[in-house]
Write a protein that holds these residues in place. Structure first.
Motif, PDB file in Angstrom:
ATOM      1  N   PRO A   1       0.818  -1.224   0.000  1.00  0.00           N
ATOM      2  CA  PRO A   1       0.000   0.000   0.000  1.00  0.00           C
ATOM      3  C   PRO A   1       0.852   1.274   0.000  1.00  0.00           C
ATOM      4  O   PRO A   1       0.503   2.246  -0.668  1.00  0.00           O
ATOM      5  N   ARG A   2       1.985   1.260   0.705  1.00  0.00           N
ATOM      6  CA  ARG A   2       2.869   2.441   0.710  1.00  0.00           C
ATOM      7  C   ARG A   2       3.537   2.641  -0.637  1.00  0.00           C
ATOM      8  O   ARG A   2       3.684   3.772  -1.100  1.00  0.00           O
ATOM      9  N   ILE A   3       3.926   1.537  -1.282  1.00  0.00           N
ATOM     10  CA  ILE A   3       4.550   1.617  -2.599  1.00  0.00           C
ATOM     11  C   ILE A   3       3.565   2.202  -3.608  1.00  0.00           C
ATOM     12  O   ILE A   3       3.899   3.082  -4.397  1.00  0.00           O
ATOM     13  N   ARG A   4       2.321   1.708  -3.566  1.00  0.00           N
ATOM     14  CA  ARG A   4       1.294   2.210  -4.489  1.00  0.00           C
ATOM     15  C   ARG A   4       0.967   3.668  -4.218  1.00  0.00           C
ATOM     16  O   ARG A   4       0.744   4.445  -5.150  1.00  0.00           O
ATOM     17  N   ALA A   5       0.922   4.047  -2.935  1.00  0.00           N
ATOM     18  CA  ALA A   5       0.607   5.445  -2.602  1.00  0.00           C
ATOM     19  C   ALA A   5       1.686   6.393  -3.128  1.00  0.00           C
ATOM     20  O   ALA A   5       1.367   7.482  -3.602  1.00  0.00           O
ATOM     21  N   ARG A   6       2.951   5.977  -3.065  1.00  0.00           N
ATOM     22  CA  ARG A   6       4.036   6.830  -3.560  1.00  0.00           C
ATOM     23  C   ARG A   6       4.065   6.880  -5.082  1.00  0.00           C
ATOM     24  O   ARG A   6       4.446   7.878  -5.665  1.00  0.00           O
ATOM     25  N   ALA A   7       3.670   5.770  -5.724  1.00  0.00           N
ATOM     26  CA  ALA A   7       3.666   5.725  -7.180  1.00  0.00           C
ATOM     27  C   ALA A   7       2.535   6.596  -7.695  1.00  0.00           C
ATOM     28  O   ALA A   7       2.615   7.237  -8.702  1.00  0.00           O
TER      29      ALA A   7
END
Length: 192
Positions: free
Chosen positions: A186-192
């Motif tokens: 979820p953090r990776i997707r939020a930053r992307a």
């Protein structure tokens, strides 16, 4: 439903230790009982650590709420088996010699990361009660994120001591990587 499951889960968690105790008294731990104790308790510590971290993905993917009630128990059993693993090392391999223990920790990197994993699990076990959760408030959640580096150190501890067959260590590392990725996604997707 959870009422009868909790004792069953507890008995399942204690069973590996019971089998080790039975094996110790019935000469069923093989030609090198100390090595067997080290291996089995270390593996169960890692298995329970993985099971503890698998509770949240299981809850999110299945939408079942009841598995969360077992996370603390599983985490404490991970710490219990890690303690038995450490006590076995102290008793049979270094004879509770402080100087030798320090020498082993400094000289052997796989022991260094194993001790680091145990040290990270210690405050989690000590603060696992509801009372400590209330006292620490939001800091409790931050503190309990130490479980992630503890898992990484535990996997490195296992991988660094394998001498020939890396298959089992690879399976544990892949499971750990999958659980960590589930948390980070979820953090990776939020930053992307």
């Amino acid at each position: 439903m959870v009422g009868w499951i909790k004792p069953a889960v507890f008995i399942a968690c204690v069973a590996p230790f019971g089998l080790l105790v039975y094996g110790a008294f019935s000469a069923g731990l093989g030609p090198d009982p100390a090595e067997t104790l080290m291996l089995v308790t270390g593996e169960w510590a890692l298995r329970f650590l993985l099971l503890t971290l698998a509770v949240t993905p299981l809850r999110k993917l299945s939408h079942w709420q009841w598995p969360i009630r077992f996370r603390r128990m599983l985490g404490l059993f991970a710490f219990f088996y890690a303690c038995v693993h450490l006590v076995t090392f102290g008793q049979f391999f270094i004879g509770w010699n402080g100087g030798r223990a320090l020498e082993e920790v400094v000289k052997r990197p796989y022991i260094t990361v194993g001790v680091m994993a145990w040290l990270l699990l210690l405050p989690l076990a000590l603060t696992s009660t509801r009372g400590m959760q209330r006292r620490l408030g939001r800091n409790w959640r931050r503190l309990h994120q130490l479980v992630y580096p503890a898992l990484v150190f535990a996997c490195v501890h296992l991988a660094w001591q394998v001498r020939s067959d890396y298959g089992e260590a690879l399976v544990y590392c892949l499971l750990a990587g999958g659980l960590l990725l589930f948390r980070l996604w979820p953090r990776i997707r939020a930053r992307a």
